[in-house]
Write an enzyme that holds these catalytic residues in place. Structure first.
Site, PDB file in Angstrom:
ATOM      1  N   ASP A  88      42.578  -7.878  23.360  1.00  0.00           N
ATOM      2  CA  ASP A  88      42.277  -6.740  24.188  1.00  0.00           C
ATOM      3  C   ASP A  88      43.171  -6.265  25.048  1.00  0.00           C
ATOM      4  OD1 ASP A  88      40.136  -4.909  25.055  1.00  0.00           O
ATOM      5  OD2 ASP A  88      38.775  -6.609  25.015  1.00  0.00           O
TER       6      ASP A  88
ATOM      7  N   ASP B 173      34.921   1.777  23.813  1.00  0.00           N
ATOM      8  CA  ASP B 173      33.933   0.817  23.268  1.00  0.00           C
ATOM      9  C   ASP B 173      32.670   1.712  22.526  1.00  0.00           C
ATOM     10  OD1 ASP B 173      35.733  -1.247  23.784  1.00  0.00           O
ATOM     11  OD2 ASP B 173      34.510  -2.058  25.646  1.00  0.00           O
TER      12      ASP B 173
END
Length: 498
Positions: free
Chosen positions: A156, A216
């Site tokens: 991430d 996202d």
């Protein structure tokens, strides 16, 4: 009539080296993995940070029982919130309350049932949930993951200490983990999750297997959300990728990036929301189809323990998975986009045509109706083959094409329900073979090379030279077709039904 003129699997190994038993060459990709888009399951979309060892083990076993492993979903990926800081020597420590047997034991349990194990970290000082990140600890963390038997890393972008802002800065930060993973000697698929920041499609192909190209995903077809400020309509120059991005938001951002992926290195449109309840069945079919045809990794994001029949029938569709796993690695491209008048609270509706090449001379065509009313749609062969020759100059429009509907043979809910109830695909009195492809027995490449009708979809007709493909498309729905040269139109097409 059955006629076999060639050993199609042997032909596949010649046309696509490595696809039939031989080891893949690296071919410019840094580790040789993910020669087709990776498939698996990640807990985050449905369950967030509520992770435990029992959740992973139970979900993994259900993935095997329901036949999902055998259609290709091989990676079980543990997302954020699994660790409990670092030891005195700097290595990551699992949270033994959540994972009482440790991570190596979890990996072993996955490997014992024919699955692979993925884990999560961040290229920052902390993960997005505030746990220890890997920035500055790349080598020790990579060695720790390898010692546990990890096969996949989702990496991430939270708490990156400002090491972003130009492609080179972000490339350098992500390359540190790439080099560390390779140095372990263990094949570990590297999935970079930097949300499209600093344009990873410009530089990620040589250091990773996939890269997130947007903020996202959110379980919505087209809802606008202030947390996802860019739409893609302004071109992809998005300083804040954000989150709560709808399926259509991500798709429209992807449109200019189709040429940036290749076998072993994929644009990642984020995990699947199929089965999480925020979209209709029609919208989930659209979502799954487009993610497959754009060659995004197919990472299930639903709670496997509460799998519904309709969800299972979407996720296992063999004709759609064959497009995802096509050995050419070519994405569909958006040919046109028009706005329509049937608007809703989220804005103006739209319709789109996408198409692209597949292996063995086939093509895929997607008519997308993102408007709020059902409508008749069409695509001329000139539109479909525009990239091969604008203005009607493509040679493909001078021939006839057989049309196969890849959703016409979807598994009935009754069959899917029986699989779930029986906790397995071996069912007394119910034949699943018309709806289910076991890729662990025969790969998609071999099946396509052998012209398996199950991977084609249902034949619906033939479009003549210079002709038009017509379809009625539901609101928020798609029609997706595989096109194959009609036998009488080309001597090069030696295809026979099995």
């Amino acid at each position: 009539m059955r006629r076999v003129l060639l050993d199609f699997a042997a032909v596949a190994s010649i046309i696509f080296p490595g696809v039939h038993g031989a080891k893949y060459g690296v071919g410019g990709v840094y580790n040789g993995l993910a020669r087709t888009p990776q498939m698996g399951w990640d807990n985050f979309n449905a369950l967030g940070n509520a992770v435990t060892e029992s959740l992973l083990v139970q979900s993994a076993q259900l993935i095997v029982n329901y036949g999902l492993r055998d259609v290709g979903y091989e990676y079980i990926i543990l997302d954020d919130a699994w660790s409990n800081g670092r030891s005195a020597n700097g290595s990551l420590i699992p949270d033994y309350t959540k994972f009482p047997n440790g991570m190596a034991a979890v990996a072993d349990s996955m490997h014992e049932i024919g699955l692979k194990f993925g884990m999560y970290s961040s290229a920052g000082t902390m993960t997005c949930a505030g746990y220890a990140g890997s920035l500055g600890y790349e080598s020790i963390d990579a060695q720790t993951l390898a010692s546990w038997g990890v096969d996949y890393l989702k990496y991430d972008n939270c708490y990156n200490e400002g090491e972003s802002g130009t492609p080179l800065i972000t490339y350098t930060r992500y390359k540190a983990m790439s080099d560390a993973l390779n140095a372990t000697g263990r094949p570990i698929l590297y999935s970079m999750c930097n949300w499209g920041e600093d344009y990873p499609w410009k530089w990620a192909q040589t250091i990773g297997n996939s890269w997130r190209m947007s903020g996202d995903i959110y379980d919505s077809f087209d809802a606008a959300d202030a947390n996802c400020p860019c739409t893609g309509d302004e071109g992809y120059y998005c300083a804040l990728p954000g989150f709560h991005c709808s399926m259509m938001n991500i798709l429209n951002k992807y449109a200019p990036l189709v040429s940036k992926s290749q076998p072993g290195a994929w644009n990642d449109l984020d995990m699947l929301e199929v089965g999480n309840g925020g979209m209709t069945d029609t919208e989930y079919v659209t979502h799954f189809s487009l993610w497959a045809a754009t060659k995004s990794p197919l990472i299930m994001g639903n709670d496997i323990r509460t799998m519904t029949p309709s969800t299972l029938s979407i996720l296992t569709n063999p004709a759609v998975l064959a497009i995802s796993q096509d050995p050419s690695g070519s994405s569909i491209t958006r040919r046109w986009r028009y706005f329509v008048n049937d608007t809703d609270i989220f804005g103006q509706g739209e319709i789109q045509l996408w198409s692209g090449s597949l292996a063995y001379g086939d093509y895929v065509v997607v008519l997308l109706n993102a408007g709020n009313s059902a409508r008749a749609m069409n695509a001329t062969l000139e539109d479909v083959f525009w990239l091969d020759g604008p203005g009607g100059t493509a040679s493909q429009i001078q021939q006839a094409w057989d049309i196969y509907d890849v959703w016409a043979n979807r598994m009935p809910n009754a069959t899917a329900s029986a699989i779930i109830a029986a906790n397995g695909t071996s069912l007394d009195g119910i034949d699943v073979t018309p709806y289910y492809w076991n890729a662990t027995q025969t790969s998609y490449v071999e099946g396509l090379a052998a012209n398996s009708s199950l991977l084609m979809g249902n034949y619906t007709g033939t479009v003549q030279p210079m002709g038009t493909i017509n379809a009625n498309v539901e609101a928020h729905g798609i029609k997706m077709f595989r096109l194959r040269p009609h036998l009488s139109s080309t001597s090069a097409s030696k295809r026979y039904e099995l």
